[in-house]
Design an enzyme around this catalytic site. Sequence first.
Site, PDB file in Angstrom:
ATOM      1  N   GLU A   1       0.677  -1.162  -0.185  1.00  0.00           N
ATOM      2  CA  GLU A   1      -0.213  -0.029  -0.107  1.00  0.00           C
ATOM      3  C   GLU A   1       0.950   1.188   0.117  1.00  0.00           C
ATOM      4  OE1 GLU A   1      -3.778  -1.668   2.454  1.00  0.00           O
ATOM      5  OE2 GLU A   1      -2.368  -0.474   3.602  1.00  0.00           O
TER       6      GLU A   1
ATOM      7  N   CYS B   1       3.418   8.519   0.721  1.00  0.00           N
ATOM      8  CA  CYS B   1       4.094   7.750   1.653  1.00  0.00           C
ATOM      9  C   CYS B   1       4.348   6.333   0.974  1.00  0.00           C
ATOM     10  CB  CYS B   1       3.293   7.596   2.973  1.00  0.00           C
ATOM     11  SG  CYS B   1       3.072   8.810   4.202  1.00  0.00           S
TER      12      CYS B   1
ATOM     13  N   CYS C   1       6.808  -6.624   7.271  1.00  0.00           N
ATOM     14  CA  CYS C   1       7.969  -6.091   7.955  1.00  0.00           C
ATOM     15  C   CYS C   1       8.514  -7.077   8.792  1.00  0.00           C
ATOM     16  CB  CYS C   1       7.532  -4.743   8.712  1.00  0.00           C
ATOM     17  SG  CYS C   1       8.810  -3.857   9.681  1.00  0.00           S
TER      18      CYS C   1
ATOM     19  N   CYS D   1       7.012  -4.035  15.560  1.00  0.00           N
ATOM     20  CA  CYS D   1       6.642  -3.050  16.596  1.00  0.00           C
ATOM     21  C   CYS D   1       5.140  -3.586  17.056  1.00  0.00           C
ATOM     22  CB  CYS D   1       6.835  -1.617  16.082  1.00  0.00           C
ATOM     23  SG  CYS D   1       8.489  -1.468  15.568  1.00  0.00           S
TER      24      CYS D   1
ATOM     25  N   CYS E   1       2.378  -1.290  15.448  1.00  0.00           N
ATOM     26  CA  CYS E   1       2.043  -1.379  13.643  1.00  0.00           C
ATOM     27  C   CYS E   1       1.288  -2.613  13.087  1.00  0.00           C
ATOM     28  CB  CYS E   1       3.622  -1.111  13.241  1.00  0.00           C
ATOM     29  SG  CYS E   1       3.664  -1.023  11.475  1.00  0.00           S
TER      30      CYS E   1
ATOM     31  N   SER F   1      12.256   7.231   6.764  1.00  0.00           N
ATOM     32  CA  SER F   1      11.775   7.062   8.024  1.00  0.00           C
ATOM     33  C   SER F   1      12.304   5.679   8.647  1.00  0.00           C
ATOM     34  CB  SER F   1      10.494   7.130   8.173  1.00  0.00           C
ATOM     35  OG  SER F   1       9.950   6.636   9.623  1.00  0.00           O
TER      36      SER F   1
ATOM     37  N   CYS G   1      -1.036   6.594  10.188  1.00  0.00           N
ATOM     38  CA  CYS G   1       0.415   6.198  10.747  1.00  0.00           C
ATOM     39  C   CYS G   1       0.168   4.830  11.456  1.00  0.00           C
ATOM     40  CB  CYS G   1       1.272   7.089  11.436  1.00  0.00           C
ATOM     41  SG  CYS G   1       2.925   6.565  12.154  1.00  0.00           S
TER      42      CYS G   1
END
Length: 350
Positions: A101, A114, A121, A125, A128, A198, A339
């Site tokens: 995405e 973004c 990933c 975290c 997330c 980031s 986010c």
Amino acid sequence: MKTENRLRPNKERLLGMTLEELKVVVSHVSLPDYAAKQLSDWLYKKKVFSIDEMTNISATKRKLLAEHYEVGAKVPSETVRSSDGTVKYLFAAGDGIRSVESVYIPSKDRSTLCVSSQVGCKMNCLFCMTGKQGFSAQLTANEILNQIQSVPESGKLTNIVFMGMGEPLDNTDELFKVLEILTAPYGYAWSPKRITVSTIGIAPGIKRFLNESNCHLAISLHSPYHEERLSLMPVEKVYPAGSIIDLLHSCDFSHQRRVSFEYILFEGLNDSERHAKDLARLLKGISCRVNLIRFHVIPGVKLRGCNERKMELFRDLLNENGITCTIRASRGEDIFAACGMLSTTKNSKK
């Protein structure tokens, strides 16, 4: 077990190749060296979708090119629009089974995209959704750049943020190819000041970034305390925030390049006056900004976000203690584009 191995296309994709790689391509089809620059102009300035559109290359050579190569630009497979104008795009990745995405965020004075760098990933975290999805694959330079080139708003973009799905500095080779193409005269010729990478704090990647790029850097911090940050971000065990801060002290952020720290405020966890003052002490001596981010509740996680008043108090404390701090506007929550909310159910196993 998930793997990075994917089925490769029969034809190599030109989009995402550097000028040096395009020189190899033109040599392969017996074109003169200057044709590499012609290819880069068609790919990155005129943004063509097919080799047939490259009209200053002979029809015979275009046919030969097309036997071995394709542009590799593909439009989004799905589009979801938010009530606030944010748009989330879904792009097929790799073997076509997986997807990533990207999020387009228009505002009064800028248009930001973004961009994702991985399918899923590895970092896991706590806050997330992408991390809950697990890791499937690294995106290639083609798949990263295609997100930028193939959104309908591509020509309007003023800023790129590598803050989509995945950890950019866990995919450094492909990331740095894309950064080169975005900023090089043969590519998009963007100013590095329009691009932010980031990271949650991968030290080797940060070192390489500081040496090889003039783009802006954003680091996810979320707590000034080791144990607390570790409870949120497993990366703290390998690359503690303190060591990352020490690394940044050796770099000059007072001119073109900027460093910022992302700090999600969680109710009753990292939102106290003590946190704000110790965060200011931790960052003292670094020319930086702290962006406070609202937490958006995700399934299976008990964390809750702070109210507006507490966020304002935390911001004011940081500013009073010498750290520039702002509260980031939240966008796209109604389409799961805010986010920490990027994740797709399209990545099912087959």
